[in-house]
Motif scaffolding. Structure first.
Motif, PDB file in Angstrom:
ATOM      1  N   CYS A   1      30.277 -13.401 -22.573  1.00 16.02           N
ATOM      2  CA  CYS A   1      28.865 -13.509 -22.967  1.00 16.02           C
ATOM      3  C   CYS A   1      28.613 -14.940 -23.436  1.00 16.02           C
ATOM      4  O   CYS A   1      27.762 -15.192 -24.277  1.00 16.02           O
ATOM      5  N   ARG A   2      29.368 -15.863 -22.823  1.00 17.27           N
ATOM      6  CA  ARG A   2      29.194 -17.264 -23.206  1.00 17.27           C
ATOM      7  C   ARG A   2      27.762 -17.717 -22.901  1.00 17.27           C
ATOM      8  O   ARG A   2      27.209 -17.366 -21.859  1.00 17.27           O
ATOM      9  N   GLY A   3      27.176 -18.426 -23.829  1.00 18.11           N
ATOM     10  CA  GLY A   3      25.827 -18.954 -23.602  1.00 18.11           C
ATOM     11  C   GLY A   3      24.724 -17.977 -23.947  1.00 18.11           C
ATOM     12  O   GLY A   3      23.549 -18.312 -23.867  1.00 18.11           O
TER      13      GLY A   3
ATOM     14  N   ILE B   1      27.840 -21.594 -32.512  1.00 16.79           N
ATOM     15  CA  ILE B   1      26.692 -22.267 -31.858  1.00 16.79           C
ATOM     16  C   ILE B   1      25.460 -21.380 -31.872  1.00 16.79           C
ATOM     17  O   ILE B   1      24.425 -21.742 -31.346  1.00 16.79           O
ATOM     18  N   ASP B   2      25.586 -20.193 -32.501  1.00 22.39           N
ATOM     19  CA  ASP B   2      24.428 -19.286 -32.581  1.00 22.39           C
ATOM     20  C   ASP B   2      23.906 -19.378 -34.006  1.00 22.39           C
ATOM     21  O   ASP B   2      24.048 -18.450 -34.791  1.00 22.39           O
TER      22      ASP B   2
ATOM     23  N   MET C   1      20.153 -22.230 -28.938  1.00 17.28           N
ATOM     24  CA  MET C   1      21.526 -22.335 -28.430  1.00 17.28           C
ATOM     25  C   MET C   1      21.521 -23.158 -27.143  1.00 17.28           C
ATOM     26  O   MET C   1      22.363 -24.031 -26.928  1.00 17.28           O
ATOM     27  N   LEU C   2      20.525 -22.931 -26.306  1.00 18.69           N
ATOM     28  CA  LEU C   2      20.389 -23.660 -25.047  1.00 18.69           C
ATOM     29  C   LEU C   2      20.225 -25.155 -25.337  1.00 18.69           C
ATOM     30  O   LEU C   2      20.861 -26.007 -24.723  1.00 18.69           O
ATOM     31  N   GLN C   3      19.395 -25.441 -26.337  1.00 17.64           N
ATOM     32  CA  GLN C   3      19.134 -26.841 -26.722  1.00 17.64           C
ATOM     33  C   GLN C   3      20.424 -27.486 -27.204  1.00 17.64           C
ATOM     34  O   GLN C   3      20.732 -28.631 -26.895  1.00 17.64           O
ATOM     35  N   ARG C   4      21.197 -26.688 -27.945  1.00 10.75           N
ATOM     36  CA  ARG C   4      22.427 -27.197 -28.563  1.00 10.75           C
ATOM     37  C   ARG C   4      23.485 -27.486 -27.508  1.00 10.75           C
ATOM     38  O   ARG C   4      24.108 -28.538 -27.515  1.00 10.75           O
ATOM     39  N   THR C   5      23.640 -26.541 -26.555  1.00  5.70           N
ATOM     40  CA  THR C   5      24.690 -26.745 -25.536  1.00  5.70           C
ATOM     41  C   THR C   5      24.173 -27.693 -24.439  1.00  5.70           C
ATOM     42  O   THR C   5      24.945 -28.314 -23.743  1.00  5.70           O
ATOM     43  N   GLY C   6      22.847 -27.780 -24.294  1.00  6.94           N
ATOM     44  CA  GLY C   6      22.267 -28.720 -23.330  1.00  6.94           C
ATOM     45  C   GLY C   6      22.338 -28.250 -21.894  1.00  6.94           C
ATOM     46  O   GLY C   6      21.793 -28.872 -20.991  1.00  6.94           O
ATOM     47  N   GLU C   7      23.054 -27.131 -21.674  1.00 10.70           N
ATOM     48  CA  GLU C   7      23.102 -26.636 -20.283  1.00 10.70           C
ATOM     49  C   GLU C   7      23.352 -25.130 -20.337  1.00 10.70           C
ATOM     50  O   GLU C   7      23.619 -24.571 -21.387  1.00 10.70           O
ATOM     51  N   ALA C   8      23.233 -24.491 -19.191  1.00 13.52           N
ATOM     52  CA  ALA C   8      23.464 -23.036 -19.145  1.00 13.52           C
ATOM     53  C   ALA C   8      23.927 -22.658 -17.746  1.00 13.52           C
ATOM     54  O   ALA C   8      23.605 -23.342 -16.763  1.00 13.52           O
TER      55      ALA C   8
END
Lengths: 10, 212
Positions: free
Chosen positions: B29-31, B90-91, B137-144
């Motif tokens: 369930c990464r991302g 990261i959540d 979370m999307l903003q933090r990881t920058g990609e999905a």
């Protein structure tokens, strides 16, 4: 009255 | 029922199947934000349990049962089955900053000051902001992962399609639900920049990446 407002939506 | 709302609900249904497909195929369930999924359980339980005392239609009943069951199942998958793939670091969105204001709004804006109507308003307001932890979370990881972006696109399209449904119902039935409409507009607006990136990258076959 408002209480029977459209509650048929999800 | 009109086509806008039907396609909206089907898009919502599709988003659940895409998410389940992603978790099963990537066995992770990464991302995916657990907090957003937990908020959806709260949204569905608080708004859809009226099936216990009110009957609207078979469609309404089946969809409500499905959304409550599937959202709980997703929490189970994230917290139990694929727990090792869940990274709470990261959540980090503070959900209490979201639930508090929604509760206050529900006490002010409701159609009748009864438990069920205040709970209904709370559910509507919560649903409009529930995607925030996921977007953060999307903003933090920058990609999905691409499939995750399809999940978000289907999820965003669900309430976006409710907007023409509300317009249609206003002109055809003369009814409008100001609380649901306001929350639905906010909910859809939150997806604006996601949709911009989605339609300018993923749909062109590129990887989803937020500008650094």
């Amino acid at each position: 009255g408002h209480t029977d407002h459209v509650k048929d939506e999800l | 029922m009109n086509l806008f709302r039907l396609f909206g609900d089907l898009s919502h249904l599709a988003s659940i199947f895409i998410l389940l497909h992603k978790i099963r195929t990537t066995r992770s369930c990464r991302g995916i934000s657990f907090k957003t999924q937990a908020l959806y359980v709260a949204v569905f339980v608080s708004r859809y349990l009226d099936i216990l005392w009110e009957w609207v239609s078979l469609y309404n009943f089946v969809m409500k049962v499905f959304f409550i069951a599937s959202s709980c199942f997703i929490l189970y998958l994230m917290k139990m089955k694929y727990r090792p793939t869940h990274d709470p670091s990261i959540d980090t969105f503070r959900v209490e900053f979201l639930v508090g204001p929604c509760a206050l709004l529900a006490l002010i804006f409701n159609y009748k000051f009864t438990f069920t109507e205040v709970l209904w308003s709370l559910s509507i307001f919560l649903e409009s902001l529930a995607i925030l932890p996921q977007l953060f979370m999307l903003q933090r990881t920058g990609e999905a992962e691409t499939i995750t972006t399809h999940y978000l696109a289907a999820l965003g399209a669900y309430r976006a399609l409710y907007i023409p449904n509300w317009i249609y119902r206003y002109f055809s039935e003369g009814v409008v639900d100001p609380i649901a409409v306001t929350a639905g507009l906010v909910q859809t607006a939150l997806y604006a920049d996601f949709f911009y990136v989605y339609f300018t990258t993923v749909i062109q076959g590129q990887k989803f990446e937020l500008p650094a």
